[in-house]
Design a protein around this motif. Structure first.
Motif, PDB file in Angstrom:
ATOM      1  N   LEU A 108       0.827  -1.212   0.000  1.00  0.00           N
ATOM      2  CA  LEU A 108       0.000   0.000   0.000  1.00  0.00           C
ATOM      3  C   LEU A 108       0.861   1.262   0.000  1.00  0.00           C
ATOM      4  O   LEU A 108       0.536   2.246  -0.684  1.00  0.00           O
ATOM      5  CB  LEU A 108      -0.918   0.002   1.224  1.00  0.00           C
ATOM      6  CG  LEU A 108      -2.109  -0.956   1.176  1.00  0.00           C
ATOM      7  CD1 LEU A 108      -2.814  -0.988   2.517  1.00  0.00           C
ATOM      8  CD2 LEU A 108      -3.090  -0.546   0.077  1.00  0.00           C
ATOM      9  N   THR A 109       1.972   1.236   0.757  1.00  0.00           N
ATOM     10  CA  THR A 109       2.854   2.407   0.822  1.00  0.00           C
ATOM     11  C   THR A 109       3.434   2.734  -0.547  1.00  0.00           C
ATOM     12  O   THR A 109       3.504   3.902  -0.949  1.00  0.00           O
ATOM     13  CB  THR A 109       3.993   2.164   1.833  1.00  0.00           C
ATOM     14  OG1 THR A 109       3.423   1.929   3.124  1.00  0.00           O
ATOM     15  CG2 THR A 109       4.909   3.373   1.915  1.00  0.00           C
ATOM     16  N   GLN A 110       3.872   1.703  -1.267  1.00  0.00           N
ATOM     17  CA  GLN A 110       4.454   1.959  -2.580  1.00  0.00           C
ATOM     18  C   GLN A 110       3.400   2.429  -3.583  1.00  0.00           C
ATOM     19  O   GLN A 110       3.691   3.245  -4.463  1.00  0.00           O
ATOM     20  CB  GLN A 110       5.177   0.707  -3.096  1.00  0.00           C
ATOM     21  CG  GLN A 110       6.296   0.229  -2.185  1.00  0.00           C
ATOM     22  CD  GLN A 110       7.178   1.359  -1.677  1.00  0.00           C
ATOM     23  OE1 GLN A 110       7.570   2.248  -2.443  1.00  0.00           O
ATOM     24  NE2 GLN A 110       7.484   1.352  -0.380  1.00  0.00           N
ATOM     25  N   LEU A 111       2.181   1.935  -3.454  1.00  0.00           N
ATOM     26  CA  LEU A 111       1.096   2.447  -4.302  1.00  0.00           C
ATOM     27  C   LEU A 111       0.837   3.928  -4.002  1.00  0.00           C
ATOM     28  O   LEU A 111       0.599   4.734  -4.909  1.00  0.00           O
ATOM     29  CB  LEU A 111      -0.176   1.632  -4.078  1.00  0.00           C
ATOM     30  CG  LEU A 111      -0.174   0.201  -4.645  1.00  0.00           C
ATOM     31  CD1 LEU A 111      -1.440  -0.541  -4.230  1.00  0.00           C
ATOM     32  CD2 LEU A 111      -0.052   0.217  -6.167  1.00  0.00           C
ATOM     33  N   MET A 112       0.882   4.283  -2.716  1.00  0.00           N
ATOM     34  CA  MET A 112       0.702   5.689  -2.345  1.00  0.00           C
ATOM     35  C   MET A 112       1.863   6.544  -2.858  1.00  0.00           C
ATOM     36  O   MET A 112       1.671   7.699  -3.237  1.00  0.00           O
ATOM     37  CB  MET A 112       0.553   5.823  -0.834  1.00  0.00           C
ATOM     38  CG  MET A 112      -0.784   5.321  -0.320  1.00  0.00           C
ATOM     39  SD  MET A 112      -1.087   5.652   1.437  1.00  0.00           S
ATOM     40  CE  MET A 112      -0.047   4.416   2.208  1.00  0.00           C
ATOM     41  N   ASN A 113       3.087   5.969  -2.892  1.00  0.00           N
ATOM     42  CA  ASN A 113       4.223   6.704  -3.456  1.00  0.00           C
ATOM     43  C   ASN A 113       3.976   7.084  -4.911  1.00  0.00           C
ATOM     44  O   ASN A 113       4.350   8.170  -5.358  1.00  0.00           O
ATOM     45  CB  ASN A 113       5.500   5.859  -3.353  1.00  0.00           C
ATOM     46  CG  ASN A 113       6.165   5.978  -1.998  1.00  0.00           C
ATOM     47  OD1 ASN A 113       5.922   6.921  -1.253  1.00  0.00           O
ATOM     48  ND2 ASN A 113       6.998   5.010  -1.664  1.00  0.00           N
ATOM     49  N   LEU A 114       3.360   6.168  -5.656  1.00  0.00           N
ATOM     50  CA  LEU A 114       3.069   6.444  -7.070  1.00  0.00           C
ATOM     51  C   LEU A 114       2.150   7.650  -7.213  1.00  0.00           C
ATOM     52  O   LEU A 114       2.222   8.387  -8.201  1.00  0.00           O
ATOM     53  CB  LEU A 114       2.434   5.221  -7.726  1.00  0.00           C
ATOM     54  CG  LEU A 114       3.325   3.981  -7.874  1.00  0.00           C
ATOM     55  CD1 LEU A 114       2.519   2.815  -8.441  1.00  0.00           C
ATOM     56  CD2 LEU A 114       4.516   4.297  -8.775  1.00  0.00           C
ATOM     57  N   VAL A 115       1.293   7.849  -6.215  1.00  0.00           N
ATOM     58  CA  VAL A 115       0.350   8.974  -6.258  1.00  0.00           C
ATOM     59  C   VAL A 115       0.975  10.253  -5.714  1.00  0.00           C
ATOM     60  O   VAL A 115       0.903  11.321  -6.329  1.00  0.00           O
ATOM     61  CB  VAL A 115      -0.931   8.625  -5.460  1.00  0.00           C
ATOM     62  CG1 VAL A 115      -1.873   9.827  -5.412  1.00  0.00           C
ATOM     63  CG2 VAL A 115      -1.616   7.412  -6.061  1.00  0.00           C
ATOM     64  N   PHE A 116       1.622  10.150  -4.546  1.00  0.00           N
ATOM     65  CA  PHE A 116       2.044  11.349  -3.823  1.00  0.00           C
ATOM     66  C   PHE A 116       3.393  11.916  -4.269  1.00  0.00           C
ATOM     67  O   PHE A 116       3.577  13.132  -4.246  1.00  0.00           O
ATOM     68  CB  PHE A 116       2.090  11.059  -2.315  1.00  0.00           C
ATOM     69  CG  PHE A 116       0.752  10.763  -1.702  1.00  0.00           C
ATOM     70  CD1 PHE A 116      -0.346  11.569  -1.971  1.00  0.00           C
ATOM     71  CD2 PHE A 116       0.582   9.672  -0.854  1.00  0.00           C
ATOM     72  CE1 PHE A 116      -1.581  11.293  -1.414  1.00  0.00           C
ATOM     73  CE2 PHE A 116      -0.643   9.394  -0.287  1.00  0.00           C
ATOM     74  CZ  PHE A 116      -1.731  10.208  -0.568  1.00  0.00           C
TER      75      PHE A 116
END
Length: 520
Positions: A402-410
């Motif tokens: 989930l953290t890496q998916l959020m990195n793609l966004v943020f």
């Protein structure tokens, strides 16, 4: 033993460690700023730190302390001494092999953690990694000592030990850096030497502390001694618990590795901005999270070994209430008062105004998830005490994704602040899942009064945050750098006034702080 007093002692000593650590970071920032060479040092320092968290404070401590506390509670001190000797012997031999392999494989490790470094920075990182790698050996043995001393309720030495590392690096920055430059060496290599010296000092001070309580390990330095230690039942139990714990801590460190690589791709100095922000975030996580983890883990393990379910749940409830009481106002401060704190702490020398702005944005990202980062230090030991390492591992793997998916966004949107925000949100999710798991197991049953307690803390935190926001807007904290004394005085007054307002509102609302003075 008063648990609050023990946690407070650890917090005070940890505060000394964090203050000296902050001075260390200030010196590095002032001497070298945020550049490819400071990025190289951060990468090189993170390699032994990563392994330390894997094999020392991480998987090893999570597996060893519950087995140690359970053995002492059920089988007595004689059996516990045998366990300590066997585990120390196996650990020593494993560390010797790890250090030799790490020194030889430094180029590969630097590539894995710092592929984004320029060629010059990569070369410097390889040299510093080799110089600092034996640090992991020292710190793993220090973790063994800390687990023993905390189980015997001797909290002072483990809590004070990290100060020695910071003092060593500070001394190296003052004494070695100028001389290395005169001798034609890279000045930043002095910091690596300071780290290695600090590791040796931390190990040396454990010896008299262990000797005083009669548990100084007897090490098997021969192959026969190693075979005898390896055959010990307690070693097998620690290793069986360590395997899933290693996976769980490895997931966290893999996330750190990925985030470091992403930061290096953001631009020069980004890894350093994230590190400086991390240092500020570590103040509340260390002062409360580390203290509670050190106090609660052996207590929870002993309660679980004796089948004392009510005491086990009450210990968790006490820890979580302290987390809310002390962490929520800190989280608000990181969100609304980040730039003043970063300005006062770092804005001097080679650390420029743009570095202040970037580091402040990362601090705010961490502030979003501070409650989760600290709560994990209480909730995860709840599983470790049950010798259940698998549940935290499953949660950690899910949070990593989930953290890496959020990195793609943020990250494309917020840059280095996006990295910190992803970490913070991931920590909140992690803590939420762990809390839900303990409640579903029936291990944790919240005591009455949580709703009123939460409202009191929330309202007091919001009022304090409003004061801090006004102070942040009222003064130009970057421009105040022309007068260091005035800026530091303004910061001290702001934080003191905020703390007084917060606790005054809590007392006025009827909250009795005496309720936290819990005895073991």
């Amino acid at each position: 033993m008063n648990l609050l007093r023990a946690a407070s002692l650890i917090s005070v000593l940890t505060l000394a460690s964090r203050i000296t650590g902050l001075i260390r970071e200030q010196l590095v920032a002032a001497l070298f700023g945020a550049s490819s060479l400071t990025d190289a040092f951060q990468v090189a320092f993170r390699i032994p730190n990563l392994l330390r968290r894997l094999f020392a404070e991480g998987a090893f401590s999570q597996a060893f302390v519950p087995v140690l506390a359970g053995t002492r509670a059920k089988e007595g001190d004689a059996a516990t001494h045998g366990l300590i000797d066997a585990v120390a012997t196996v650990l020593l031999w494993a560390l010797l092999a790890t250090c030799l392999v790490g020194i030889a494989g430094a180029p590969l490790l630097v590539w894995l953690l710092g592929a984004g470094l320029p060629a010059d920075g990569r070369e410097a990182a390889i040299v510093m990694t080799r110089w600092m790698f034996p640090y992991i050996g020292c710190m793993s043995l220090v973790a063994l000592s800390a687990g023993i001393l905390n189980t015997w309720k001797r909290f002072m030495v483990p809590a004070a030990t990290p100060v020695l590392l910071n003092l060593s690096v500070i001394a190296a920055a003052w004494l070695l850096v100028p001389r290395l430059e005169a001798w034609g060496w890279r000045p930043i290599y002095g910091l690596a030497l300071g780290v290695m010296i600090g590791g040796v000092l931390q190990l040396v001070v454990q010896i008299p502390a262990l000797a005083r309580i009669g548990v100084l390990p007897r090490l098997g330095l021969s192959l026969r001694g190693l075979r005898r230690a390896w055959a010990h039942e307690g070693v097998r139990r620690v290793l069986s618990q360590m395997a899933p714990a290693l996976l769980g801590v490895g997931v966290a460190q893999l996330s750190l590795l990925i985030n470091t690589q992403v930061a290096l791709l953001v631009g020069a100095g980004a890894a350093s901005w994230l590190t400086y922000a991390d240092r500020l975030m570590e103040f509340p996580t260390a002062l409360l999270g580390v203290a509670l983890g050190a106090v609660l883990t052996p207590q929870l393990s002993a309660a679980q070994a004796k089948g004392e379910g009510e005491r086990y749940s009450a210990l968790l409830d006490w820890g979580l209430r302290l987390v809310l009481l002390l962490t929520l106002p800190c989280a608000v401060a990181l969100l609304v008062f980040a730039q003043p704190m970063v300005s006062v702490l770092y804005h001097r020398g080679a650390f420029e105004a743009k570095d202040v702005l970037q580091t402040s944005s990362a601090v705010m990202g961490y502030g979003v998830g501070l409650m989760g980062l600290v709560a994990i230090k209480v909730l995860a030991p709840g599983f470790y005490a049950r010798q259940d390492m698998r549940t935290p591992v499953r949660v950690a793997i899910s949070v990593l994704l989930l953290t890496q998916l959020m990195n793609l966004v943020f990250v494309p949107w917020l840059g280095v602040a996006g990295l910190a925000l992803s970490i913070g949100l991931g920590a909140l999710i992690n803590a939420g899942w762990l809390l839900r798991g303990l409640r579903r197991l029936g291990s944790y049953r919240p005591a009455p009064g949580w709703r009123g307690f939460f409202l009191r803390v929330l309202l007091a935190s919001l009022a304090m945050g409003a004061l801090q926001w006004w102070l942040a807007q009222r003064l130009d904290w970057i421009a105040l750098g022309r007068s260091e004394g005035l800026r530091a005085l303004a910061m001290a007054g702001s934080l003191l006034g905020s703390a007084l307002l917060y606790f005054a509102l809590l007392l006025a609302s009827g909250l009795k702080l005496r309720q936290f003075a819990r005895r073991a």
